[in-house]
Design a protein around this motif. Structure first.
Motif, short mmCIF file in Angstrom:
data_model
loop_
_atom_site.label_atom_id
_atom_site.label_comp_id
_atom_site.label_asym_id
_atom_site.label_seq_id
_atom_site.Cartn_x
_atom_site.Cartn_y
_atom_site.Cartn_z
N UNK A 172 5.71 11.81 -0.67
CA UNK A 172 5.23 11.96 -2.04
C UNK A 172 6.35 12.63 -2.83
N UNK A 173 6.93 11.91 -3.75
CA UNK A 173 8.12 12.41 -4.45
C UNK A 173 7.78 12.69 -5.91
N UNK A 174 7.99 13.95 -6.33
CA UNK A 174 7.68 14.31 -7.72
C UNK A 174 8.96 14.39 -8.54
N UNK A 175 9.20 13.39 -9.35
CA UNK A 175 10.35 13.32 -10.26
C UNK A 175 11.68 13.67 -9.62
N UNK A 176 12.10 12.89 -8.62
CA UNK A 176 13.38 13.19 -7.98
C UNK A 176 14.58 13.08 -8.91
N UNK A 177 14.43 12.40 -10.05
CA UNK A 177 15.58 12.24 -10.96
C UNK A 177 15.69 13.39 -11.95
N UNK A 178 14.71 14.30 -11.95
CA UNK A 178 14.61 15.29 -13.02
C UNK A 178 15.88 16.15 -13.15
N UNK A 179 16.47 16.15 -14.35
CA UNK A 179 17.60 17.03 -14.66
C UNK A 179 18.92 16.64 -14.01
N UNK A 180 19.00 15.45 -13.41
CA UNK A 180 20.22 15.08 -12.70
C UNK A 180 21.06 14.07 -13.49
N UNK A 181 22.37 14.11 -13.25
CA UNK A 181 23.27 13.17 -13.91
C UNK A 181 22.99 11.75 -13.40
N UNK A 182 23.17 10.74 -14.29
CA UNK A 182 22.82 9.36 -13.93
C UNK A 182 23.44 8.86 -12.62
N UNK A 183 24.68 9.21 -12.35
CA UNK A 183 25.32 8.70 -11.12
C UNK A 183 24.67 9.27 -9.86
N UNK A 184 24.29 10.54 -9.93
CA UNK A 184 23.62 11.18 -8.79
C UNK A 184 22.24 10.55 -8.59
N UNK A 185 21.59 10.25 -9.71
CA UNK A 185 20.26 9.63 -9.63
C UNK A 185 20.37 8.28 -8.91
N UNK A 186 21.38 7.50 -9.27
CA UNK A 186 21.59 6.20 -8.64
C UNK A 186 21.80 6.39 -7.14
N UNK A 187 22.61 7.37 -6.77
CA UNK A 187 22.89 7.64 -5.35
C UNK A 187 21.60 8.02 -4.61
N UNK A 188 20.81 8.90 -5.22
CA UNK A 188 19.58 9.36 -4.56
C UNK A 188 18.58 8.19 -4.41
N UNK A 189 18.48 7.36 -5.43
CA UNK A 189 17.54 6.24 -5.33
C UNK A 189 17.99 5.20 -4.30
N UNK A 190 19.29 5.04 -4.15
CA UNK A 190 19.78 4.13 -3.09
C UNK A 190 19.39 4.66 -1.72
N UNK A 191 19.52 5.97 -1.55
CA UNK A 191 19.17 6.58 -0.27
C UNK A 191 17.66 6.44 -0.02
N UNK A 192 16.88 6.63 -1.07
CA UNK A 192 15.42 6.50 -0.90
C UNK A 192 15.05 5.07 -0.46
N UNK A 193 15.75 4.09 -1.04
CA UNK A 193 15.47 2.70 -0.64
C UNK A 193 15.86 2.45 0.81
N UNK A 194 16.96 3.07 1.23
CA UNK A 194 17.38 2.94 2.63
C UNK A 194 16.36 3.58 3.56
N UNK A 195 15.88 4.76 3.16
CA UNK A 195 14.89 5.47 3.99
C UNK A 195 13.62 4.61 4.13
N UNK A 196 13.20 4.03 3.01
CA UNK A 196 12.02 3.16 3.02
C UNK A 196 12.23 1.97 3.96
N UNK A 197 13.40 1.42 3.88
CA UNK A 197 13.76 0.24 4.65
C UNK A 197 13.94 0.53 6.14
N UNK A 198 14.76 1.54 6.42
CA UNK A 198 15.20 1.76 7.81
C UNK A 198 14.21 2.61 8.60
N UNK A 199 13.45 3.47 7.92
CA UNK A 199 12.52 4.36 8.64
C UNK A 199 11.08 3.90 8.46
N UNK A 200 10.88 2.82 7.72
CA UNK A 200 9.53 2.36 7.38
C UNK A 200 8.66 3.48 6.81
#
Ligand code: ATP
Length: 238
Positions: free
Chosen positions: A160-188
């Motif tokens: 359950x993720x509450x606003x993971x992008x909050x207050x972060x620079x756009x490039x970091x947000x992109x990096x974090x969301x890529x990791x979240x997609x990998x986690x969803x994919x690889x760890x189910x």
């Protein structure tokens, strides 16, 4: 048809005598990413708190077919539902490593915990470099990574993720969301994502629910919600 991992039906939530959620129903498919959108005060954070039994609730919250509403918050975590709250909830005076080890405190199998640390560092190599650094001295983006990494140490089935992008620079947000997609994919790991940044959330989620004043006012596949004229005007700003 995929089965639902989490089913929320007619959920109400209360802070003392003040009712915050009026009627919230949604489902998360096993392995899916679902987003909850809505303006400030719509009830997104409260919905996550309700699932973890941090606020008083009425209604049904079913996880893996079992009604978990009213269970102790720590027992809900033991079911491997990991909450990454707004404000991140890390222990700022402890090191990165201590934060991660504490997150696995419910498990006594030390060798396994060590393996999990290595697994988490594969997603977050920056945290490995900063293992002995005090969490409070990390950048905002690194603290958000640590919060997600702590949740991963629970070996979650649902995050359950509450606003993971909050207050972060756009490039970091992109990096974090890529990791979240990998986690969803690889760890189910199934993900329930609360976001103010609707455009971003609709790009990663497959299903979306829009909340207004404690009620679901629209829901559907993200691709459909994204095209809705009212949603575009109210939340996407174009
Ligand atoms: P935001 O993006 O601003 O966090 P949100 O959609 O997450 O918005 P919530 O924080 O869930 O909204 O708030 C829903 C309602 O509950 C609001 O009317 C808010 O004022 C109220 N509320 C939230 N936290 C509390 C609290 N601790 N005590 C009393 N009322 C609260």
């Amino acid at each position: 048809m995929t089965t639902a991992l989490l089913e929320v039906e007619a959920l109400k939530a209360f802070y003392g005598t003040t009712q915050s959620l009026e009627n919230v129903s949604f489902k998360i498919a096993s392995g899916g990413i679902t987003t909850l959108l809505g303006a400030n005060g719509a009830g997104k954070t409260t919905t996550l708190r309700a699932i973890c039994n941090i606020v008083r609730t009425e209604g049904v919250i079913r996880f893996d077919g079992r009604d978990i509403r009213g269970m102790l918050t720590e027992d809900i975590a033991r079911l491997r539902i990991a909450h990454v709250p707004e404000g991140r909830g890390t222990f700022t005076a402890l090191t990165v490593e201590e934060n991660l080890r504490i997150a696995a405190y419910t498990r006594k199998d030390k060798a396994v915990v060590k393996g999990d640390l290595e697994r988490v560092f594969e997603y977050f190599p920056r945290l490995k470099e900063r293992m002995q650094q005090q969490a409070g001295t990390l950048s905002g983006g690194e603290q958000q990574m640590l919060a997600i990494a702590r949740a991963l140490m629970l070996r979650p089935r649902l995050m359950l993720l509450d606003e993971p992008s909050f207050g972060l620079a756009p490039l970091i947000v992109v990096e974090i969301f890529r990791i979240l997609q990998r986690i969803n994919d690889e760890e189910s790991v199934s993900i329930l994502l609360v976001e103010q940044n609707a455009a971003l959330a609709l790009n990663v989620a497959t299903q979306a629910y829009v909340l207004e004043s404690g009620r679901v006012v629209m829901s559907g596949p993200s691709s459909v919600v994204k095209e809705d004229e009212n949603i575009r005007r109210s939340y996407l700003g174009y």
